[in-house]
Write a protein that holds these residues in place. Sequence first.
Motif, mmCIF file in Angstrom:
data_model
loop_
_atom_site.group_PDB
_atom_site.id
_atom_site.type_symbol
_atom_site.label_atom_id
_atom_site.label_comp_id
_atom_site.label_asym_id
_atom_site.label_seq_id
_atom_site.Cartn_x
_atom_site.Cartn_y
_atom_site.Cartn_z
ATOM 1 N N SER A 101 17.111 5.558 -3.634
ATOM 2 C CA SER A 101 16.171 5.689 -4.736
ATOM 3 C C SER A 101 16.594 6.852 -5.624
ATOM 4 O O SER A 101 17.328 7.748 -5.201
ATOM 5 N N TRP A 102 16.087 6.818 -6.873
ATOM 6 C CA TRP A 102 16.346 7.940 -7.783
ATOM 7 C C TRP A 102 15.464 9.126 -7.417
ATOM 8 O O TRP A 102 15.727 10.248 -7.817
ATOM 9 N N LYS A 103 14.397 8.862 -6.679
ATOM 10 C CA LYS A 103 13.479 9.936 -6.303
ATOM 11 C C LYS A 103 14.118 10.850 -5.278
ATOM 12 O O LYS A 103 14.956 10.442 -4.493
ATOM 13 N N ARG A 104 13.639 12.112 -5.252
ATOM 14 C CA ARG A 104 14.187 13.083 -4.303
ATOM 15 C C ARG A 104 13.642 12.889 -2.901
ATOM 16 O O ARG A 104 14.385 12.895 -1.945
ATOM 17 N N SER A 105 12.355 12.756 -2.768
ATOM 18 C CA SER A 105 11.772 12.616 -1.427
ATOM 19 C C SER A 105 11.576 11.124 -1.144
ATOM 20 O O SER A 105 10.695 10.482 -1.692
ATOM 21 N N VAL A 106 12.426 10.626 -0.287
ATOM 22 C CA VAL A 106 12.404 9.205 0.049
ATOM 23 C C VAL A 106 11.771 9.029 1.423
ATOM 24 O O VAL A 106 12.157 9.675 2.393
ATOM 25 N N LYS A 107 10.774 8.156 1.492
ATOM 26 C CA LYS A 107 10.146 7.814 2.762
ATOM 27 C C LYS A 107 10.674 6.435 3.154
ATOM 28 O O LYS A 107 10.120 5.411 2.749
ATOM 29 N N ILE A 108 11.763 6.467 3.923
ATOM 30 C CA ILE A 108 12.502 5.247 4.243
ATOM 31 C C ILE A 108 11.599 4.178 4.860
ATOM 32 O O ILE A 108 11.628 3.016 4.463
ATOM 33 N N ARG A 109 10.753 4.581 5.814
ATOM 34 C CA ARG A 109 9.940 3.603 6.543
ATOM 35 C C ARG A 109 8.806 3.026 5.688
ATOM 36 O O ARG A 109 8.220 2.015 6.052
ATOM 37 N N GLU A 110 8.507 3.679 4.551
ATOM 38 C CA GLU A 110 7.527 3.117 3.623
ATOM 39 C C GLU A 110 8.199 2.139 2.658
ATOM 40 O O GLU A 110 7.575 1.210 2.166
ATOM 41 N N MET A 111 9.491 2.351 2.415
ATOM 42 C CA MET A 111 10.228 1.507 1.470
ATOM 43 C C MET A 111 10.768 0.229 2.114
ATOM 44 O O MET A 111 10.840 -0.822 1.468
ATOM 45 N N PHE A 112 11.164 0.336 3.399
ATOM 46 C CA PHE A 112 11.839 -0.791 4.055
ATOM 47 C C PHE A 112 11.292 -1.017 5.450
ATOM 48 O O PHE A 112 10.752 -0.106 6.072
ATOM 49 N N LYS A 113 11.488 -2.233 5.920
ATOM 50 C CA LYS A 113 11.231 -2.538 7.330
ATOM 51 C C LYS A 113 12.362 -3.454 7.809
ATOM 52 O O LYS A 113 13.024 -4.127 7.006
ATOM 53 N N LYS A 114 12.548 -3.452 9.104
ATOM 54 C CA LYS A 114 13.600 -4.282 9.690
ATOM 55 C C LYS A 114 13.370 -5.738 9.294
ATOM 56 O O LYS A 114 12.256 -6.234 9.342
ATOM 57 N N GLY A 115 14.445 -6.404 8.877
ATOM 58 C CA GLY A 115 14.357 -7.810 8.470
ATOM 59 C C GLY A 115 14.228 -8.029 6.977
ATOM 60 O O GLY A 115 14.356 -9.159 6.509
ATOM 61 N N ASP A 116 13.954 -6.952 6.208
ATOM 62 C CA ASP A 116 13.843 -7.093 4.754
ATOM 63 C C ASP A 116 15.157 -7.607 4.174
ATOM 64 O O ASP A 116 16.243 -7.174 4.563
ATOM 65 N N LYS A 117 15.040 -8.541 3.219
ATOM 66 C CA LYS A 117 16.217 -9.035 2.475
ATOM 67 C C LYS A 117 16.454 -8.059 1.326
ATOM 68 O O LYS A 117 15.528 -7.702 0.609
ATOM 69 N N VAL A 118 17.705 -7.625 1.176
ATOM 70 C CA VAL A 118 18.035 -6.645 0.133
ATOM 71 C C VAL A 118 19.355 -7.028 -0.538
ATOM 72 O O VAL A 118 20.163 -7.764 0.024
ATOM 73 N N LYS A 119 19.550 -6.499 -1.746
ATOM 74 C CA LYS A 119 20.838 -6.591 -2.426
ATOM 75 C C LYS A 119 21.448 -5.198 -2.364
ATOM 76 O O LYS A 119 20.751 -4.200 -2.578
ATOM 77 N N VAL A 120 22.742 -5.142 -2.028
ATOM 78 C CA VAL A 120 23.424 -3.857 -1.926
ATOM 79 C C VAL A 120 24.723 -3.917 -2.705
ATOM 80 O O VAL A 120 25.292 -4.994 -2.932
ATOM 81 N N LYS A 121 25.180 -2.739 -3.146
ATOM 82 C CA LYS A 121 26.457 -2.642 -3.849
ATOM 83 C C LYS A 121 27.415 -1.869 -2.967
ATOM 84 O O LYS A 121 27.062 -0.811 -2.421
#
Length: 191
Positions: free
Chosen positions: A168-188
């Motif tokens: 994220s562009w944000k400084r304080s990232v709360k990973i477990r609030e943004m993602f959960k196991k099994g989420d479909k994502v696009k990555v570069k």
Amino acid sequence: DAKPKVGDKIEVEVMSVRQGEEAQLTLSRWRHELDKRWNALDEALAKSDVLTVKGLSKVKGGIMVNCCGLEGFIPASHLSGRDKNVDLDSFIGQTFDVKVLEKDRRKHRLVLSRNELIKQEEDRKRAAFYEKVHEGDILDGEVSSLTDFGVFVTIGEMDGLVHMSELSWKRSVKIREMFKKGDKVKVKVIG
């Protein structure tokens, strides 16, 4: 093997010969059969270090397999490479390839493993993956695990790390609030 009937011709090994008044010849059909099977194993190994076995039964710590007519043991830790949640029952009745870990004819001990073959296959898949994926590619993936330092994403056969600084562009990232196991994502791919 089927039990022989009276009159059948069978092969045996002479175990001992006693001379004199109490002359006696001790024979073993099973010892001869066992020697034939160990010889068949040696011949198979002379052609290739990969053997095909069939799962027979689950035992403490692994499974028993039929290998050239001999019973061999495969420890659970040598059945599925790095996958620790191996289902031993899934190998029973199945045919698969192995390599020899330990072979002792005198002790009738045969220990086998799939790990090296699994590693070779993983290496082949990894090489194929790296041939077709390049820096800058955008790929579809699935979140496989969350850590304090980022998210691991499965892309086909491979797992890649998306570091928390790339989430994220944000400084304080709360990973477990943004993602959960099994989420479909696009990555570069950046490296």
